[in-house]
Structures are given as structure tokens and as C-alpha cells.
Design an enzyme around this catalytic site. Sequence first.
Site, short mmCIF file in Angstrom:
data_model
loop_
_atom_site.label_atom_id
_atom_site.label_comp_id
_atom_site.label_asym_id
_atom_site.label_seq_id
_atom_site.Cartn_x
_atom_site.Cartn_y
_atom_site.Cartn_z
N ARG A 234 38.02 -5.87 23.19
CA ARG A 234 36.79 -5.41 23.77
C ARG A 234 35.87 -4.98 22.63
NH1 ARG A 234 38.08 -7.56 27.70
NH2 ARG A 234 38.57 -7.04 29.80
N GLU A 263 27.68 -6.30 26.11
CA GLU A 263 27.70 -7.73 26.38
C GLU A 263 26.83 -7.85 27.86
OE1 GLU A 263 31.57 -9.11 27.12
OE2 GLU A 263 32.46 -8.65 25.11
N HIS A 281 32.37 -14.27 24.57
CA HIS A 281 33.60 -13.71 25.77
C HIS A 281 34.17 -15.01 26.41
CE1 HIS A 281 35.45 -9.98 27.75
NE2 HIS A 281 36.30 -10.88 27.79
#
Length: 321
Positions: A234, A263, A281
Site C-alpha cells: 500500500r 490513488e 495498482h
Amino acid sequence: MRYPDFPVLITQPMMPLIQEGIESQFPFARLNEQTDRAGFLAKDGARFKGVVTGQAAPSNDALFASLPNLKIVSSFGVGYDLVDAKAANARGIVVTNTPDVLTDEVADLAMGLLISTVRRLPQADQFLRKGLWLKSNFPLTDTIRGKTMGILGLGRIGKAIATRAEAFGLKIVYHGRSQQSDVPYPFYASLVDMAKAVDILMVIAPGGASTRRIVDRAVMEALGPKGTLINVARGTLVDEPVMVEMLTSGALGAAGLDVFEDEPKVPEALFALENVVLLPHVGSASVHTRNLMGQLVVDNVIALAEGRAPLTPVPETPWPL
Ligand code: NAP
Ligand code: 8YV
């Protein structure tokens, strides 16, 4: 409809497999489509027994309070840092995630990102496409030959990365909250000490408050100008402004990043850097693996609706509750 007595609240847009799996079998509502969410929850909240959610919508105690008959929060993804699982446990709600089915996919991506970063594969591709090969050869790169990788978070995915990295000839060490008795890799109790000892830092521990900015300036200074940081966990685990500053100055050698703090916003300063590889991602993002994850989200809700044990409860809500 198979489960008319188990209405499900969907908190965010989900992949079609989940939408269809829920909407064809359960009464449902989409919270993200309500113009007055508070009013909707006050009026209708008591009828929902299931919540289906993911990384776009936090599930906190205030939400649980408005759903007094809730039995399960079925979350898409193995990471569930946006679900307050302790609060769920206190209210007798089970939280499920999607572990294991994505482990190999994410480990594959982590190794691909590592090699892309060290051997500069995206940069080499751009070099060829721009016609620069006609003028000169692509500059020689660093190597993973003879290097040591420190894994922050030797869990399911961390171990799958370690197995792959060993096959590539890398030496493996790791850091976590405690030493594991059944792994062959040296353990570092201190993350800074591990960063000093390695060439590559592979970040694959969970997000959340306990790991927030755990990769701080001291860790990145220890990794140093020849070090490579790979983050597939993360964005919150890394002090992003400091990382950008150190990559720009050369105080940190290179980074391969699949995840970011805010994000899908990515610090624009990274776009100009030659020593980074940036991915949106995509760790688990194959059709094969996302379908397995999506089916697990649906199957966990079905298990509760049929009075069975959930398939993949998270540790904070062990079953039976
Ligand atoms: P896991 O099996 O639970 O492993 C997590 C590891 O992190 C454990 O070894 C744990 O070891 C360690 N850890 C936990 N808290 C820590 C802390 N405060 N400090 C240091 N180490 C800590 O989880 P997993 O299935 O491998 O998944 C790991 C994470 O990868 C997920 O939570 C998710 O955020 C991320 N992920 C990203 C993608 C992507 O698309 N990029 C895809 C899947 C998963 P100890 O308990 O010994 O500390
Ligand atoms: C997903 C992930 O892309 O499983 C996780 O924790 O980060 C990824 O597999 C993500 O959860 C989808 O939003």
C-alpha cells in the site's frame, strides 16, 4: 431469487461478476447511487444483512451503527485496511477478504516489477520506440545477480515472492513484527538494520495505522543511492514525499511502485524520473485472478445467508464470533 431474506448493501461499483452474483441472488441496493446516503441508511439500514465493499469505500463504525442487523462485510481484496474490522467484531459482524487466490499473481507481478526496475525494461522499450537504437545501444543497467532482497512482510505473498526470488539467485532476509520459526531466511528485528544490509527492499506488509510510513527517511537512507525500493503493498507504508525527494536527488537509487498514497493520484514529480517504474495498482489484475477474488466475495455472502461459516474471515473477526 435464492436468498430473499438476506438483503445486501453494495457500497461502491464492483466488477460485473460480483454485481451479477449479488444482484441475481439477493435483494440489494447500491449505496453509492443514493443522493441522500444518511437519509437512505436511516430509513432502510435495518433491512441489510450483508455489505459488499472494496478499496473505494471505507466501512467504519458509523456505517455499522446504521446497519443494526448486519452480519457480514465481504470485502474485495486481501488487504482490508479501509474496513474497521475491530469495530465490526465488537458489533458481532464478520469481515471477510480474498486471501490466497491472488498470492501467486501478485508475487509474479512483484518479480516482474523488480526486474523491470533494475534492468529498466520500460525505459528500454521507450528507447527502441523512439528510434534511439538506430543511433546507439541502450545504456548498460544494474543487475539482480548476487544481490540480497529484504522482504518487509513475509506473509502469504511475501513467501511466494521469496520462493521466486530464490530461483532468480537472490539472497533473502525479512522483517516483520516477530520472527517465524518455520522459515529458512534470516530475520531482522529492526527494519533500518535490514535496509542497511540489503540491495532491494520489497514491501508487502498490510496497510493501516500500524504500518503507516514505516518506510521512512531513515529506512530509505539505509537502503541508499544503490538501493532499490519495490512497493506492492500500500502507498501508505512509504513516506511518499520523502521517497520522491530522495529518488530525485539520487539519495535513493531506484523504485518500482504499484501502489501510491492517494490513488489514483500519483505525485507528478515521479513522471519525470528515469529511475522509477510506475504501475497503476495491477498486482492482482488478471482476468483469471480477479474472477477468483470476485467469486470469493459472493461465496462468503452466500455462506452466511445459508447459515454456514464464512470461507475467509479476517483474523480480527475469527469464526465463530
Ligand atoms: P499476510 O499473509 O497477512 O502477510 C502480511 C505480513 O506482513 C505478515 O508476514 C506479517 O508478519 C507482516 N506484518 C503485519 N503487520 C506488520 C507490521 N506492523 N510491521 C511489519 N510487518 C507486519 O498478507 P498477504 O496476503 O501476504 O498480503 C499482504 C498485503 O499485500 C495486503 O495486506 C495488501 O495490502 C497487499 N496487496 C497488494 C496487492 C496489489 O495489487 N499491489 C495485491 C494483494 C495484496 P508479522 O505478523 O510477523 O508481523
Ligand atoms: C486489489 C489489492 O487490486 O488484494 C489487495 O489487497 O490491493 C488488490 O488485489 C484491490 O483490492 C482492488 O481494489
